[in-house]
Design an enzyme around this catalytic site. Structure first.
Site, short mmCIF file in Angstrom:
data_model
loop_
_atom_site.label_atom_id
_atom_site.label_comp_id
_atom_site.label_asym_id
_atom_site.label_seq_id
_atom_site.Cartn_x
_atom_site.Cartn_y
_atom_site.Cartn_z
N PHE A 123 0.86 -1.19 0.00
CA PHE A 123 0.00 0.00 0.00
C PHE A 123 0.89 1.23 0.00
O PHE A 123 1.76 1.37 0.85
CB PHE A 123 -0.93 0.03 1.23
N ASP A 210 9.30 2.65 1.57
CA ASP A 210 8.12 3.34 2.08
C ASP A 210 8.04 3.05 3.58
O ASP A 210 7.61 1.97 3.99
CB ASP A 210 6.87 2.85 1.35
N LYS A 239 2.84 10.00 8.53
CA LYS A 239 2.10 9.52 9.70
C LYS A 239 2.61 10.08 11.05
O LYS A 239 2.23 11.17 11.43
CB LYS A 239 2.07 8.00 9.72
C1 PLP Z 1 2.94 2.21 3.88
C2 PLP Z 1 2.04 3.37 3.55
N1 PLP Z 1 2.35 4.16 2.52
C3 PLP Z 1 1.58 5.22 2.20
C4 PLP Z 1 0.44 5.52 2.90
C5 PLP Z 1 -0.41 6.69 2.50
O1 PLP Z 1 -0.30 7.71 3.43
P1 PLP Z 1 -1.37 8.90 3.45
O2 PLP Z 1 -2.68 8.31 3.83
O3 PLP Z 1 -0.82 9.87 4.48
O4 PLP Z 1 -1.38 9.50 2.09
C6 PLP Z 1 0.08 4.71 3.99
C7 PLP Z 1 -1.16 4.97 4.74
O5 PLP Z 1 -1.73 4.11 5.39
C8 PLP Z 1 0.89 3.61 4.32
O6 PLP Z 1 0.60 2.79 5.34
#
Ligand code: PLP
Length: 386
Positions: A123, A210, A239
């Site tokens: 994700f 990520d 986050k």
């Molecule tokens: C691993 C990862 N990457 C990207 C995101 C996306 O972040 P945002 O919701 O702040 O755009 C998330 C959100 O849950 C995530 O867990």
């Protein structure tokens, strides 16, 4: 717009690991707003930082120098071993910056149609580029044409990665979560990241991590790659960086750090004085109170109690953790547990249909860990035997 399946509950206030709803019922928050409030709710240091900064300046623009942004950048570089940083406002935006870096880097290498290898069950966000990178058909459904240039392969499979790199001349980067969060708290083999680092070095690819969910202490290190003694070329965080104040960042090192030049990327709000002051306070508080160093022991304490309480349950197939990122697999769909737990004053999450995901604030104490483990195991046992 009805984009969220919301629970029928609204919170009024919080303190530490606790939240209170509008009827003044108290909940133990084992989710931290999905890995955001690592310092818990209403932390005085964050409150003070926001108040102090808002008395002086909320926003100017990236057309000018921003002292709080420079201070935050220095701290992040020091803690990560990376060279520089671009600030945005969310995880998806941080990942957009990473994807743009990979494409520019590819073009610099003479690759006409640069491709990034990404993982199944990953994700990366909800913008068009990040949902195209995401390895989940449900999230992509209805949004075609997707952004091209992503090749999806199985997670934690170095054989598949090697083969894909060798068969595609267009590959310029590998983009991966150190632990998959939304995909079901999937923890790869201990040397997975080291192997990716080696392959990226061998083939001159960017290793991009990520760390939006795993970063800022969640797994017991400031960044999860620090368990492996490597540094990536690009790393994204968001986050927990602002403990609830929206901020995201894309860190880069070496060849990746010089790719984005003036005019190639930008953001109006990114790295503004308010968000950066909050993030500086987050990093200083985590360091002053040795909070990250305790996350591994706390995660073990929680999993040990859960394992003991649930050891005789055939419905529980696996309990695993990396620091305070915890997954409990059941043998059946268990989304209903979220509401059952909520009624008992506990906030949890279910991901990948059968995995209970816990992401409690890192400041949770031993007594609260006990309460969380006892309450949750009772709920699981009742749910799976009734
Ligand atoms: C691993 C990862 N990457 C990207 C995101 C996306 O972040 P945002 O919701 O702040 O755009 C998330 C959100 O849950 C995530 O867990």
């Amino acid at each position: 717009m009805p984009t969220y399946g919301r629970l029928p509950i609204t919170f009024e206030k919080g303190e530490g690991v606790w939240l209170w709803d509008q009827q003044n019922k108290r909940y133990l928050d084992a989710l931290s707003g999905i890995a955001v409030c690592n310092l818990g709710h209403a932390h005085p240091a964050i409150h003070d930082a926001i108040c102090q900064q808002s008395k002086k300046l909320l926003h100017t623009s990236n057309l000018y120098g921003i002292a709080a942004q420079e201070k935050l950048a220095k701290l992040l570089i020091e803690k990560s071993g990376m060279d520089n940083v671009f600030f945005g406002n969310s995880g998806a935006e941080a990942n957009e910056a990473a994807i743009k870096i990979a494409r520019l880097y590819g073009h610099q290498q003479g690759v006409e149609k640069p491709c990034i290898i990404v993982m199944e069950k990953s994700f990366h966000g909800r913008t068009l580029a990040t949902l195209s990178a995401t390895g989940n058909a449900k999230i992509q459904d209805g949004f075609s044409p997707l952004v091209e240039g992503f090749i999806h392969i199985p997670y934690n499979d170095i054989g598949a990665l090697t083969k894909t790199i060798e068969q595609n001349n267009n590959v310029v980067a590998v983009f991966v979560e150190p632990v998959q969060g939304e995909g079901g708290v999937n923890i790869p083999a201990p040397d997975y990241l080291n192997n990716i680092r080696e392959l990226c070095d061998k083939h001159k690819l960017l290793m991009m991590l990520d760390e939006i969910q795993t970063g800022i202490g969640r797994t017991g290190k400031f960044l999860a790659y620090q368990h492996n003694d490597i540094t990536p070329d690009v790393c994204t965080i968001a986050k927990a960086l602002g403990n609830g104040v929206p901020i995201g960042a894309c860190l880069a090192k070496g060849k990746a750090a010089s790719v984005l030049t003036a005019g190639k990327h930008g953001s109006t709000f990114g790295g503004n004085p308010l968000a950066c002051s909050a993030a500086v306070a987050v990093l200083e508080t985590l360091a002053a109170d040795d909070i990250i160093e305790q996350a591994e022991a706390k995660g073990s304490q929680l999993c040990n109690i859960l394992s003991e309480k649930l050891k005789d349950s055939p419905a529980v197939s696996n309990i695993r953790n990396k620091g305070l990122m915890i997954g409990i697999d059941l043998d059946r769909p268990c989304l209903a547990l979220v509401e059952i737990a909520q009624q008992k004053g506990l906030l949890i999450n279910v991901t990948a249909e059968r995995t209970i995901r816990l992401l409690p604030p890192l400041i949770i104490n031993a007594q609260q860990i006990n309460l969380l483990a006892e309450t949750l195991s009772d709920i699981i046992l009742e749910f799976t035997t009734s």
